[in-house]
Design an enzyme around this catalytic site. Structure first.
Site, PDB file in Angstrom:
ATOM      1  N   ARG A   1      91.483  27.109  31.911  1.00 40.34           N
ATOM      2  CA  ARG A   1      90.421  26.482  32.705  1.00 40.34           C
ATOM      3  C   ARG A   1      89.215  26.247  31.805  1.00 40.34           C
ATOM      4  NH1 ARG A   1      85.999  29.040  36.522  1.00 40.34           N
ATOM      5  NH2 ARG A   1      84.963  27.077  36.915  1.00 40.34           N
TER       6      ARG A   1
ATOM      7  N   HIS B   1      79.946  22.443  35.450  1.00 38.72           N
ATOM      8  CA  HIS B   1      79.631  23.862  35.286  1.00 38.72           C
ATOM      9  C   HIS B   1      78.177  23.969  34.813  1.00 38.72           C
ATOM     10  CE1 HIS B   1      81.737  27.962  34.756  1.00 38.72           C
ATOM     11  NE2 HIS B   1      80.465  28.199  34.508  1.00 38.72           N
TER      12      HIS B   1
ATOM     13  N   ASN C   1      81.380  24.264  39.894  1.00 35.69           N
ATOM     14  CA  ASN C   1      81.510  25.695  39.699  1.00 35.69           C
ATOM     15  C   ASN C   1      80.306  26.428  40.297  1.00 35.69           C
ATOM     16  OD1 ASN C   1      82.703  28.141  38.200  1.00 35.69           O
ATOM     17  ND2 ASN C   1      80.573  28.152  37.527  1.00 35.69           N
ATOM     18  N   GLU C   2      80.570  27.338  41.220  1.00 39.25           N
ATOM     19  CA  GLU C   2      79.549  28.267  41.720  1.00 39.25           C
ATOM     20  C   GLU C   2      78.231  27.603  42.108  1.00 39.25           C
ATOM     21  OE1 GLU C   2      79.120  31.536  38.994  1.00 39.25           O
ATOM     22  OE2 GLU C   2      81.147  32.217  39.375  1.00 39.25           O
TER      23      GLU C   2
ATOM     24  N   ASN D   1      85.834  32.710  42.441  1.00 39.74           N
ATOM     25  CA  ASN D   1      85.309  33.440  41.289  1.00 39.74           C
ATOM     26  C   ASN D   1      84.753  34.751  41.828  1.00 39.74           C
ATOM     27  OD1 ASN D   1      85.780  31.144  39.805  1.00 39.74           O
ATOM     28  ND2 ASN D   1      83.636  30.753  39.293  1.00 39.74           N
TER      29      ASN D   1
ATOM     30  N   TYR E   1      83.688  39.056  40.789  1.00 40.97           N
ATOM     31  CA  TYR E   1      83.511  40.044  39.726  1.00 40.97           C
ATOM     32  C   TYR E   1      83.376  41.470  40.234  1.00 40.97           C
ATOM     33  CZ  TYR E   1      82.959  36.271  36.367  1.00 40.97           C
ATOM     34  OH  TYR E   1      83.204  35.187  35.562  1.00 40.97           O
TER      35      TYR E   1
ATOM     36  N   GLU F   1      88.065  32.703  38.230  1.00 44.86           N
ATOM     37  CA  GLU F   1      87.284  33.541  37.308  1.00 44.86           C
ATOM     38  C   GLU F   1      87.263  34.974  37.793  1.00 44.86           C
ATOM     39  OE1 GLU F   1      83.068  32.805  36.403  1.00 44.86           O
ATOM     40  OE2 GLU F   1      83.637  30.722  36.078  1.00 44.86           O
TER      41      GLU F   1
ATOM     42  N   TRP G   1      74.481  32.415  29.458  1.00 47.31           N
ATOM     43  CA  TRP G   1      73.316  31.874  30.173  1.00 47.31           C
ATOM     44  C   TRP G   1      72.032  32.632  29.835  1.00 47.31           C
ATOM     45  CZ3 TRP G   1      75.165  27.391  31.275  1.00 47.31           C
ATOM     46  CH2 TRP G   1      76.500  27.247  31.636  1.00 47.31           C
TER      47      TRP G   1
END
Ligand code: PNW
Length: 471
Positions: A81, A127, A173-174, A313, A315, A379, A437
């Site tokens: 990806r 993204h 994305n997000e 995604n 975490y 993710e 980031w």
């Protein structure tokens, strides 16, 4: 949790691999006709990244892409990806602006090399790296008509040039990070918020909700274009990918149980309810009133049902308590500390991340039941504490990351084989340590260690571990 037996195997179509994003790895921001993105300028401003470093080199993957493909082959992945840089393809970003054929050629070579290696490309269109020219021209995502049209045209360009070979598309994305971190907290590009110590412009009480409203609409228009103009001939699928972590009540008190759902409404339902169910979460309307924009009937018809699958995604897991004034968390409070004082899991380098595999399983079940779509895990990963302060030989023994992946892949098997959740991919974040980031390069999420002095890549134990899971 009953043990999963060895005979239960993921299907041959299950896509496992690793993920990255253009701005986090490519570098070469001023090469072969690429135009600037909002992250170029933002990351160069003093104080925006923890280590003061920008994305101009990153992991140098624009130049070293063949090494990345070699690594993917070595790891034996089935899919990869990655994201396309909008301003590499259309340097000024707009629908009437020129296309950069050198950018097209770069991604063509890359996609071809993946396919030759038997690796399925899973492509993200956006993204976070909005072309700077669109921000300067009309305030980017704050301008509904312009941003929706320009994004749709960009998506059409990608479908027409790459869609003969790319069969898995992610639109955005997000979007939560785009809206909240970019326009609410002002810590991500374009750096807007009400906090005048941090940002020169912005309105945290209004802009995040407006931006999200437009981003969802742009996503939906791109999907409409794909379905109407490309799907019949290209036969691929397309959807959005949302960040979202499991939310567990801090304890059994009814207020905290309700708060956990409120946290999910603001983090996930904000996007997933419109896209899959056709309305904004009622709790968001209650809290935001008329600051939450509404779609017209025609717009709802485009938004509702605009994703072929659920792109997930995730975490971590948070314990949720009622109360507090953080509107971005739906006026709930997040903690990792249980009532008995113990921690939920192992600390990562990122303060917002602890391991908690049961939460991964619970989230899969929640999303599958609520939105009833096949799920692509796009993710999931872990930043080992202080990894940047270790020598390479120490860093590649990334035991905490191996443990994290062990827990999560077992939870994944349990969700698929015991709970019956339809999961079709698993992408570890990330193939490489990269530009994290606002954290700069200090926080490392890679299964491959990158020495930024030499750009040499060193596989970590976690890469070997996932290779052996046997998807
Ligand atoms: C995701 N948070 O970002 C992104 O998709 C990746 O580009 C990024 O590198 C990865 O996760 C690791 O951070 C997030 O503050 C950034 O909760 C911040 C948060 C969550 C996800």
């Amino acid at each position: 949790m009953a043990a999963v037996t060895q005979t239960q195997k993921f299907s041959k179509q299950f896509l496992w691999g690793f993920a990255t994003a253009a701005f986090q790895i490519e570098g070469s921001t001023n090469t072969d006709g690429r135009g600037p993105s909002i992250w170029d300028a933002f990351s160069r401003e003093p104080g925006r990244t923890l280590d003061g470093r920008d994305g101009d080199v990153a992991t140098d993957s624009y130049r070293l892409w063949k090494e990345d493909v070699k690594l993917l082959k070595e790891y034996g992945v089935r899919a990869y990806r990655f994201s396309l840089s909008w301003s590499r393809l259309i340097p000024l970003g707009g629908r009437d602006d020129p296309v950069n054929e050198q950018g097209i050629a770069f991604y063509n070579s890359f996609i071809d090399a993946l396919l030759e290696a038997g690796i399925t490309p899973f492509v993200t269109l956006y993204h976070w790296d909005l072309p700077q020219a669109l921000h300067d021209r009309y305030n980017g995502w704050l301008n509904k008509d312009e941003s929706v049209k320009d994004y749709t045209r960009y998506a059409q360009l990608c479908f027409s040039r790459f869609g003969d070979r790319v069969k898995h598309w992610l639109t955005i994305n997000e979007p939560w990070c785009v809206a909240i971190l970019g326009y609410g907290r002002g810590v991500f590009a374009p750096g807007r918020s009400s906090d005048r110590n941090r940002n020169a412009e912005g309105d945290s009480s209004r802009e995040p909700w407006i931006v999200a409203h437009h981003v969802i609409l742009a996503h939906a228009h791109a999907v409409k274009a794909y379905r109407e103009e490309f799907k019949a001939t290209q036969g691929g699928e397309i959807g959005i990918t949302l960040n979202g972590d499991w939310a567990m009540p801090y304890d059994e008190s009814p207020d905290n149980v309700a708060a956990a759902q409120h946290a999910l409404d603001f983090a996930i339902g904000w996007y997933a309810d419109p896209v899959y169910l056709g309305f904004y979460p009622p709790y968001m309307k209650e809290v935001l009133g008329d600051r939450l924009p509404e779609y017209s009937a025609e717009e709802w018809a485009i938004v509702k049902g605009s994703s072929d699958f659920y792109g997930m995604n995730t975490y971590t897991t948070n314990l949720i308590k009622a109360g507090g004034k953080d509107e971005f968390q739906g006026n709930t409070q997040y903690t990792f500390t249980r009532p008995d004082g113990t921690q939920l899991g192992t600390h990562a380098h990122s303060p917002w991340l602890q391991s908690y595999p049961d939460g991964f399983r619970a989230l899969l079940n929640y999303l599958y039941k609520k939105y009833q779509k096949p799920i692509y895990v796009t993710e999931n990963g872990f930043s080992v504490k202080d990894e940047s302060f270790k020598s390479v030989s120490e860093a590649i023994k990334d035991t905490d990351r191996v443990d994290y992946f062990k827990g999560v892949t077992n939870a994944l098997k349990a969700a698929v084989f015991e709970d019956g959740v339809d999961v079709r991919s698993y992408f570890g974040w990330s193939l490489l340590d990269n530009f994290e980031w606002a954290d700069g390069y200090e926080t490392r999420f890679g299964v491959t260690y990158v020495d930024y002095e030499t750009q040499k890549r060193y596989p970590k134990d976690s890469a070997r571990y996932l290779t052996k899971v046997g998807f």
